[in-house]
Design a protein around this motif. Sequence first.
Motif, mmCIF file in Angstrom:
data_model
loop_
_atom_site.group_PDB
_atom_site.id
_atom_site.type_symbol
_atom_site.label_atom_id
_atom_site.label_comp_id
_atom_site.label_asym_id
_atom_site.label_seq_id
_atom_site.Cartn_x
_atom_site.Cartn_y
_atom_site.Cartn_z
ATOM 1 N N GLY A 248 0.783 -1.223 0.000
ATOM 2 C CA GLY A 248 0.000 0.000 0.000
ATOM 3 C C GLY A 248 0.816 1.275 0.000
ATOM 4 N N MET A 249 2.138 1.147 0.015
ATOM 5 C CA MET A 249 3.040 2.304 -0.065
ATOM 6 C C MET A 249 3.932 2.131 -1.287
ATOM 7 S SD MET A 249 2.253 4.170 2.580
ATOM 8 C CE MET A 249 3.651 5.306 2.635
ATOM 9 N N VAL A 250 4.183 3.223 -2.001
ATOM 10 C CA VAL A 250 4.993 3.101 -3.206
ATOM 11 C C VAL A 250 6.484 3.115 -2.871
ATOM 12 C CG1 VAL A 250 3.249 4.087 -4.720
ATOM 13 C CG2 VAL A 250 4.928 5.600 -3.666
ATOM 14 N N ARG A 251 7.222 2.299 -3.608
ATOM 15 C CA ARG A 251 8.675 2.227 -3.490
ATOM 16 C C ARG A 251 9.277 2.555 -4.851
ATOM 17 N NH1 ARG A 251 12.806 -1.041 -4.914
ATOM 18 N NH2 ARG A 251 11.385 -2.494 -5.958
ATOM 19 N N PRO A 252 10.260 3.470 -4.912
ATOM 20 C CA PRO A 252 10.850 3.811 -6.214
ATOM 21 C C PRO A 252 11.655 2.663 -6.790
ATOM 22 C CG PRO A 252 12.086 4.858 -4.443
ATOM 23 C CD PRO A 252 10.877 4.233 -3.804
ATOM 24 N N CYS A 253 11.457 2.394 -8.074
ATOM 25 C CA CYS A 253 12.252 1.399 -8.786
ATOM 26 C C CYS A 253 13.408 2.054 -9.543
ATOM 27 C CB CYS A 253 11.383 0.627 -9.773
ATOM 28 S SG CYS A 253 9.984 -0.224 -9.024
ATOM 29 N N THR A 254 13.262 3.331 -9.844
ATOM 30 C CA THR A 254 14.306 4.104 -10.510
ATOM 31 C C THR A 254 14.328 5.490 -9.893
ATOM 32 O OG1 THR A 254 12.866 5.080 -12.174
ATOM 33 C CG2 THR A 254 13.846 2.934 -12.717
ATOM 34 N N ALA A 255 15.393 6.225 -10.162
ATOM 35 C CA ALA A 255 15.390 7.645 -9.831
ATOM 36 C C ALA A 255 14.507 8.369 -10.839
ATOM 37 C CB ALA A 255 16.809 8.197 -9.878
ATOM 38 N N ASP A 256 13.823 9.422 -10.407
ATOM 39 C CA ASP A 256 13.031 10.227 -11.334
ATOM 40 C C ASP A 256 13.944 10.842 -12.383
ATOM 41 O OD1 ASP A 256 10.920 9.645 -9.657
ATOM 42 O OD2 ASP A 256 10.957 11.589 -8.636
ATOM 43 N N ALA A 257 13.411 11.045 -13.589
ATOM 44 C CA ALA A 257 14.242 11.569 -14.671
ATOM 45 C C ALA A 257 13.388 12.311 -15.676
ATOM 46 C CB ALA A 257 14.994 10.436 -15.367
ATOM 47 N N ALA A 258 14.025 13.134 -16.494
ATOM 48 C CA ALA A 258 13.384 13.792 -17.630
ATOM 49 C C ALA A 258 13.829 13.068 -18.895
ATOM 50 C CB ALA A 258 13.771 15.266 -17.690
ATOM 51 N N ILE A 259 12.861 12.600 -19.669
ATOM 52 C CA ILE A 259 13.156 11.851 -20.887
ATOM 53 C C ILE A 259 12.185 12.310 -21.978
ATOM 54 C CG2 ILE A 259 14.086 9.841 -19.674
ATOM 55 C CD1 ILE A 259 11.414 8.454 -19.968
ATOM 56 N N THR A 260 12.377 11.841 -23.185
ATOM 57 C CA THR A 260 11.445 12.178 -24.257
ATOM 58 C C THR A 260 10.257 11.219 -24.220
ATOM 59 O OG1 THR A 260 12.423 10.713 -25.915
ATOM 60 C CG2 THR A 260 13.396 12.923 -25.687
ATOM 61 N N PRO A 261 9.119 11.607 -24.777
ATOM 62 C CA PRO A 261 7.983 10.682 -24.834
ATOM 63 C C PRO A 261 8.327 9.391 -25.573
ATOM 64 C CG PRO A 261 7.281 12.914 -25.338
ATOM 65 C CD PRO A 261 8.777 12.942 -25.288
ATOM 66 N N GLU A 262 9.118 9.488 -26.632
ATOM 67 C CA GLU A 262 9.502 8.296 -27.383
ATOM 68 C C GLU A 262 10.348 7.358 -26.526
ATOM 69 O OE1 GLU A 262 8.206 11.460 -29.940
ATOM 70 O OE2 GLU A 262 9.812 11.430 -28.440
ATOM 71 N N GLU A 263 11.253 7.930 -25.734
ATOM 72 C CA GLU A 263 12.034 7.091 -24.820
ATOM 73 C C GLU A 263 11.125 6.422 -23.792
ATOM 74 O OE1 GLU A 263 16.370 9.377 -24.692
ATOM 75 O OE2 GLU A 263 14.695 10.165 -23.514
ATOM 76 N N ALA A 264 10.158 7.169 -23.280
ATOM 77 C CA ALA A 264 9.223 6.601 -22.314
ATOM 78 C C ALA A 264 8.447 5.432 -22.918
ATOM 79 C CB ALA A 264 8.254 7.679 -21.823
ATOM 80 N N ALA A 265 8.027 5.571 -24.166
ATOM 81 C CA ALA A 265 7.307 4.486 -24.834
ATOM 82 C C ALA A 265 8.188 3.257 -24.977
ATOM 83 C CB ALA A 265 6.813 4.948 -26.197
ATOM 84 N N GLY A 266 9.464 3.461 -25.296
ATOM 85 C CA GLY A 266 10.392 2.344 -25.404
ATOM 86 C C GLY A 266 10.621 1.660 -24.074
ATOM 87 N N TYR A 267 10.765 2.441 -22.994
ATOM 88 C CA TYR A 267 10.951 1.862 -21.669
ATOM 89 C C TYR A 267 9.702 1.102 -21.234
ATOM 90 C CZ TYR A 267 15.114 4.772 -21.296
ATOM 91 O OH TYR A 267 16.337 5.362 -21.515
ATOM 92 N N LEU A 268 8.528 1.599 -21.618
ATOM 93 C CA LEU A 268 7.300 0.897 -21.281
ATOM 94 C C LEU A 268 7.249 -0.464 -21.970
ATOM 95 C CD1 LEU A 268 4.520 0.757 -19.980
ATOM 96 C CD2 LEU A 268 3.620 2.091 -21.911
ATOM 97 N N ARG A 269 7.663 -0.521 -23.227
ATOM 98 C CA ARG A 269 7.713 -1.815 -23.926
ATOM 99 C C ARG A 269 8.690 -2.754 -23.230
ATOM 100 N NH1 ARG A 269 7.360 1.667 -28.480
ATOM 101 N NH2 ARG A 269 9.637 1.683 -28.711
ATOM 102 N N ASP A 270 9.861 -2.233 -22.843
ATOM 103 C CA ASP A 270 10.844 -3.060 -22.135
ATOM 104 C C ASP A 270 10.280 -3.556 -20.805
ATOM 105 O OD1 ASP A 270 12.589 -2.550 -24.179
ATOM 106 O OD2 ASP A 270 13.791 -1.081 -23.078
ATOM 107 N N LEU A 271 9.598 -2.656 -20.097
ATOM 108 C CA LEU A 271 9.042 -3.003 -18.793
ATOM 109 C C LEU A 271 8.054 -4.149 -18.910
ATOM 110 C CD1 LEU A 271 8.604 -2.335 -15.765
ATOM 111 C CD2 LEU A 271 6.875 -0.680 -16.491
ATOM 112 N N ARG A 272 7.180 -4.074 -19.889
ATOM 113 C CA ARG A 272 6.176 -5.122 -20.054
ATOM 114 C C ARG A 272 6.794 -6.422 -20.550
ATOM 115 N NH1 ARG A 272 1.219 -1.290 -22.312
ATOM 116 N NH2 ARG A 272 0.194 -1.095 -20.281
ATOM 117 N N ALA A 273 7.873 -6.325 -21.318
ATOM 118 C CA ALA A 273 8.551 -7.537 -21.783
ATOM 119 C C ALA A 273 9.291 -8.222 -20.641
ATOM 120 C CB ALA A 273 9.517 -7.189 -22.909
ATOM 121 N N GLU A 274 9.893 -7.420 -19.749
ATOM 122 C CA GLU A 274 10.669 -7.979 -18.639
ATOM 123 C C GLU A 274 9.786 -8.449 -17.490
ATOM 124 O OE1 GLU A 274 13.710 -5.247 -17.447
ATOM 125 O OE2 GLU A 274 14.397 -4.922 -19.510
#
Length: 243
Positions: free
Chosen positions: A141-167
């Motif tokens: 019920g409490m969130v734990r960070p998996c990464t440090a917060d960062a500024a990225i491009t939307p395209e990079e975010a879409a790529g990381y989302l694909r990686d996240l779902r694959a992993e």
Amino acid sequence: MTTTPRWLLALESSTAHGGAALLRDGEVVAVERLSEGLRHGRELLPAAAGLTRAQGIRPADLAAVAVSMGPGSYTGIRVGVMAAKALAFSCGAKLIAVSSLAALAQSFVLSRDSRPGDIIFTLQDARRDEVYAGLYENVGGMVRPCTADAAITPEEAAGYLRDLRAEHPDAAVHLVGSGFSTYFDVFRELTVVPGRVDPGAVGVLADRQFLREEYADPMTLQPVYLRRNEGADWWHDHLITGS
């Protein structure tokens, strides 16, 4: 034996939907939300004062003052951090700083049907064709960070989302924040929760930090302003291991 209540005042001003919350022993007892439009400089401190008066709380009764320190609106987080520093210093209270993206993820966990083990991928619009990205896991019920917060491009975010779902094919991944809807062409056909940073969620996270004695220094705390590092690989370079 009577114990002194642990009062915590939380300030949120990182987005257009600001507000303040008052917590007693880790439980939200009152919330005041500001009118939309980044008028935090005029409304934030009066809202906080109204909350404490309504509960009969004196400034000296506050154990801690918490603030969402960014990333987010440049002016908004500056207003919030300066207000929290001044309040904590004048009241003799501890100062606690919370990631705005962590508070966004925690807001989702508190208001939605999220179960332990779920992953919350937060994206807030950073303008200039960038997004603020944060990746969190629901742990009891409490969130734990998996990464440090960062500024990225939307395209990079879409790529990381694909990686996240694959992993993590079996994990429930929730997409929360304005960054997904702002860049609809990149994230079309995805189920997204617009989400907002709730001041009560800022307080809930801050209360846990208070119990761990994770305090900020009123003399040195600065807002978090993120801009993209051209050479950084957010997914791999900023991964946080352990609990």
